[in-house]
Design a protein around this motif. Structure first.
Motif, short mmCIF file in Angstrom:
data_model
loop_
_atom_site.label_atom_id
_atom_site.label_comp_id
_atom_site.label_asym_id
_atom_site.label_seq_id
_atom_site.Cartn_x
_atom_site.Cartn_y
_atom_site.Cartn_z
N UNK A 166 0.80 -1.23 0.00
CA UNK A 166 0.00 0.00 0.00
C UNK A 166 0.83 1.27 0.00
N UNK A 167 2.14 1.17 -0.13
CA UNK A 167 3.00 2.33 0.06
C UNK A 167 2.79 3.41 -1.00
N UNK A 168 2.27 3.05 -2.17
CA UNK A 168 2.08 4.02 -3.24
C UNK A 168 0.73 4.73 -3.16
N UNK A 169 -0.08 4.40 -2.16
CA UNK A 169 -1.44 4.92 -2.07
C UNK A 169 -1.55 6.00 -1.00
N UNK A 170 -2.60 6.85 -1.11
CA UNK A 170 -2.79 7.88 -0.09
C UNK A 170 -3.34 7.27 1.19
N UNK A 171 -3.28 8.05 2.28
CA UNK A 171 -3.55 7.52 3.62
C UNK A 171 -4.96 6.94 3.76
N UNK A 172 -5.97 7.65 3.26
CA UNK A 172 -7.34 7.17 3.43
C UNK A 172 -7.57 5.87 2.67
N UNK A 173 -6.99 5.76 1.50
CA UNK A 173 -7.14 4.54 0.71
C UNK A 173 -6.38 3.39 1.34
N UNK A 174 -5.21 3.67 1.90
CA UNK A 174 -4.45 2.63 2.60
C UNK A 174 -5.27 2.03 3.72
N UNK A 175 -5.91 2.88 4.51
CA UNK A 175 -6.70 2.39 5.64
C UNK A 175 -7.86 1.51 5.16
N UNK A 176 -8.52 1.94 4.11
CA UNK A 176 -9.65 1.18 3.56
C UNK A 176 -9.19 -0.19 3.06
N UNK A 177 -8.07 -0.22 2.34
CA UNK A 177 -7.62 -1.46 1.74
C UNK A 177 -7.02 -2.42 2.77
N UNK A 178 -6.44 -1.89 3.84
CA UNK A 178 -5.95 -2.77 4.90
C UNK A 178 -7.08 -3.65 5.42
N UNK A 179 -8.20 -3.01 5.71
CA UNK A 179 -9.36 -3.75 6.23
C UNK A 179 -9.85 -4.76 5.21
N UNK A 180 -9.93 -4.33 3.96
CA UNK A 180 -10.42 -5.19 2.89
C UNK A 180 -9.50 -6.40 2.70
N UNK A 181 -8.20 -6.16 2.67
CA UNK A 181 -7.25 -7.26 2.49
C UNK A 181 -7.33 -8.24 3.66
N UNK A 182 -7.39 -7.71 4.89
CA UNK A 182 -7.46 -8.58 6.07
C UNK A 182 -8.68 -9.49 5.99
#
Length: 214
Positions: A159-175
Motif C-alpha cells: 500500500x505504500x504508493x497509495x494515499x492515507x485514506x485509501x491505505x486504511x480502507x484497503x488494509x481492512x479489505x485485504x485482512x
C-alpha cells in the motif's frame, strides 16, 4: 504452515539475514518490519523462491521446498507497484494465473468476472488497467492473487504508493479477504500501524535477526 529454518544470506560481505527462523500458521498473517535495507524483501523473495538462501531451508506443511522453483510453490507475491499487465483488461489480468495452470480461457474469464464482482468491480471486466485508480488497481492485483487459491500470500509494501485514506480502507479489505481464504500470509512493511491493522503477530528485522514485537 510455512516455516523458515535458520536462513542465512549475505549482502556486500555482511550478514543480511543471520539465522532467521519463523513459523506462520495456516490462516495467520505475520508482519515483518524493519528499516530500508534490513533484508525484509530479500527474506520474502527467499520464501517465494525468487532468491536462494546461502544456508537454511523453507518448509511448507512439513515438506522442504527450498529447492522448488517459484511456479511450483503455489504462493502468490504482491509488490507495491501492483505488477499488472498494462496490455490486458481487468478480466484477463485476473484470469492469467488460471490460464497458466491449464484452465480453459473461457472458464478462467468466467471465474475472473466472479472474482472482480467480489471486489466491487462488476461490469468493469473489459476496462484496461491503466484507466483505473491506484486503489482499483490494487484490488485487481489482490483478485489476481487469490483466484488461483494460493497456499500462501506474500505482500511486499502493498500500500505504500497509495494515499492515507485509501491505505486504511484497503488494509481492512485485504485482512477480510485473507481471513476468508484461510491463507498463510506474510506482510513486509515499514508502517507499524499497517502491521497492527493486518497482522496477528509482528517481527522486527534488526541486524539480520528477528525480534518479536507482539
Amino acid at each position: 504452515m510455512l516455516e523458515l529454518r535458520d536462513i542465512h544470506k549475505q549482502w556486500d560481505h555482511r550478514p543480511l539475514l543471520d539465522g532467521v527462523s519463523l513459523r506462520v500458521e495456516a490462516g495467520e498473517t505475520v508482519a515483518l518490519l524493519g528499516a530500508s535495507g534490513s533484508g525484509k524483501s530479500t527474506l520474502l523473495k527467499i520464501v517465494a523462491g525468487l532468491d536462494a538462501p546461502e544456508a537454511g531451508s523453507v518448509w511448507f506443511d512439513g515438506v522442504d521446498i527450498t529447492a522448488l522453483p517459484p511456479e511450483q510453490r503455489g504462493f502468490a507475491l504482491m509488490f507495491q507497484d501492483f505488477a499488472l499487465f498494462p496490455h490486458l483488461n481487468l478480466q484477463d489480468n485476473v484470469a492469467f494465473g488460471l490460464v497458466e495452470q491449464g484452465v480453459r480461457r473461457s472458464e478462467a474469464r468466467n471465474q475472473a468476472r466472479i472474482m472482480l464482482a467480489r471486489f466491487g468491480l462488476a461490469g468493469q471486466a473489459l476496462r484496461k488497467v491503466w484507466t483505473l485508480s491506484g486503489g482499483e488497481q490494487q484490488r485487481v492485483a489482490l483478485a489476481r492473487a487469490l483466484i488461483t487459491q494460493p497456499r500462501a500470500l506474500l505482500l511486499d509494501e502493498p500500500f505504500s504508493a497509495l494515499d492515507a485514506s485509501l491505505r486504511e480502507q484497503l488494509r481492512t479489505e485485504f485482512r477480510e479477504r485473507i481471513t476468508e481464504a484461510g491463507m498463510t500470509a506474510i506482510l513486509v512493511t515499514h508502517d507499524e500501524q499497517e502491521a497492527r491493522a493486518m497482522a496477528q503477530h509482528a517481527w522486527g528485522l534488526q541486524g539480520g535477526k528477528l525480534v518479536s514485537l507482539w
